[in-house]
Design a protein around this motif. Structure first.
Motif, PDB file in Angstrom:
ATOM      1  N   ASP A 273     -20.342   4.088   8.948  1.00 60.95           N
ATOM      2  CA  ASP A 273     -19.876   5.557   8.332  1.00 60.95           C
ATOM      3  C   ASP A 273     -19.282   5.558   6.931  1.00 60.95           C
ATOM      4  OD1 ASP A 273     -19.077   7.936   8.672  1.00 60.95           O
ATOM      5  OD2 ASP A 273     -17.308   7.425   9.832  1.00 60.95           O
TER       6      ASP A 273
ATOM      7  N   SER B 120     -21.451   5.023  16.662  1.00 56.65           N
ATOM      8  CA  SER B 120     -21.016   4.959  15.295  1.00 56.65           C
ATOM      9  C   SER B 120     -21.476   6.274  14.844  1.00 56.65           C
ATOM     10  CB  SER B 120     -21.460   3.753  14.656  1.00 56.65           C
ATOM     11  OG  SER B 120     -22.741   3.937  14.481  1.00 56.65           O
TER      12      SER B 120
ATOM     13  N   GLU C 153     -16.706   1.280  11.383  1.00 56.29           N
ATOM     14  CA  GLU C 153     -16.521   1.441   9.672  1.00 56.29           C
ATOM     15  C   GLU C 153     -17.692   1.288   8.891  1.00 56.29           C
ATOM     16  OE1 GLU C 153     -13.359  -1.393   9.148  1.00 56.29           O
ATOM     17  OE2 GLU C 153     -11.823  -0.352  10.133  1.00 56.29           O
TER      18      GLU C 153
ATOM     19  N   ARG D 119     -14.418  -1.761  15.542  1.00 52.46           N
ATOM     20  CA  ARG D 119     -13.915  -0.913  14.697  1.00 52.46           C
ATOM     21  C   ARG D 119     -14.654  -1.448  13.292  1.00 52.46           C
ATOM     22  NH1 ARG D 119      -8.523  -1.962  16.540  1.00 52.46           N
ATOM     23  NH2 ARG D 119      -8.045  -3.204  14.566  1.00 52.46           N
ATOM     24  N   ARG D 120     -14.856  -2.517  13.031  1.00 49.58           N
ATOM     25  CA  ARG D 120     -15.549  -3.169  11.853  1.00 49.58           C
ATOM     26  C   ARG D 120     -17.172  -2.530  11.680  1.00 49.58           C
ATOM     27  NH1 ARG D 120     -10.879  -4.983  11.838  1.00 49.58           N
ATOM     28  NH2 ARG D 120     -10.718  -2.763  11.041  1.00 49.58           N
TER      29      ARG D 120
ATOM     30  N   ARG E 212     -10.849   8.659   8.102  1.00 41.93           N
ATOM     31  CA  ARG E 212     -10.959   7.454   8.933  1.00 41.93           C
ATOM     32  C   ARG E 212     -12.292   7.318   9.534  1.00 41.93           C
ATOM     33  NH1 ARG E 212      -5.375   9.903  11.001  1.00 41.93           N
ATOM     34  NH2 ARG E 212      -6.975  11.195  12.033  1.00 41.93           N
ATOM     35  N   PRO E 213     -12.697   6.060   9.867  1.00 42.62           N
ATOM     36  CA  PRO E 213     -13.869   5.793  10.726  1.00 42.62           C
ATOM     37  C   PRO E 213     -13.980   6.644  11.945  1.00 42.62           C
ATOM     38  CG  PRO E 213     -12.839   3.734  10.621  1.00 42.62           C
ATOM     39  CD  PRO E 213     -11.896   4.810  10.039  1.00 42.62           C
TER      40      PRO E 213
END
Length: 169
Positions: free
Chosen positions: A33, A60, A30, A26-27, A41-42
């Motif tokens: 994006d 991504s 994020e 997720r990092r 949200r990402p």
């Protein structure tokens, strides 16, 4: 790309086909994006195309844009470009990640992973497989069965393969 997708991470899928994206992944999503509208949200771009693939390839926003650019460099009207567009662009879906880090696997993604219409996802596992600039999502038993069968280069050190590829390029 700020960081890379790395590792093999197993996680459960619940009965509503929800799955948590690993925090480290997720990092990266994020960071890749940054121009998304405030409070949005990402995003993750999930490619379910490719008849011989038994996984979903995930990008991504920046990675999906790079993939599209590479395809756009191909000859317009060529069979190769048509196939790449169909398998990598048309047969993909963009998903926003929920604030709790989960996504709901879309029906075509579930089908690609081998979940039939009547089969529940509850209690099954998927494996997130980092491959640096993207990651693959497998049904866990498929990934580990494939990994057991992968002995083509058992006598070759992976660093030697990298060295060969660098010299050839």
């Amino acid at each position: 790309m700020a960081e890379a997708f790395r590792g093999e991470i197993d996680t459960k899928v619940d009965g509503k086909a929800r799955v948590s994206i690993p925090a480290s992944f997720r990092r990266v999503l994020e960071a890749d994006d940054p121009d998304r509208p405030e409070a949005s949200r990402p995003r993750v771009y999930m490619v379910y195309g490719g008849k011989t693939r038994n996984f979903v390839e995930c990008y991504s926003k920046a990675g999906a844009d790079r993939l599209a650019e590479m395809i756009e460099e191909m000859e317009i009207g060529s069979k190769a470009r048509d196939r790449a567009e169909r398998e990598m662009i048309s047969r993909s879906v963009m998903i926003e990640i929920e604030p709790d880090g989960r996504i709901v696997l879309p029906p075509k993604v579930r089908a690609k992973l081998g979940y039939g219409d009547s089969e529940s996802t509850s209690g099954t596992e998927v494996t997130f497989v980092g491959t640096s600039d993207r990651f693959k999502l497998y049904r866990a038993e498929v990934y580990y069965a494939e990994d057991e069968d992968d002995d083509d280069d058992a006598d070759v050190d992976p660093l030697a393969l990298i060295g060969r590829a660098r010299r050839a390029g």
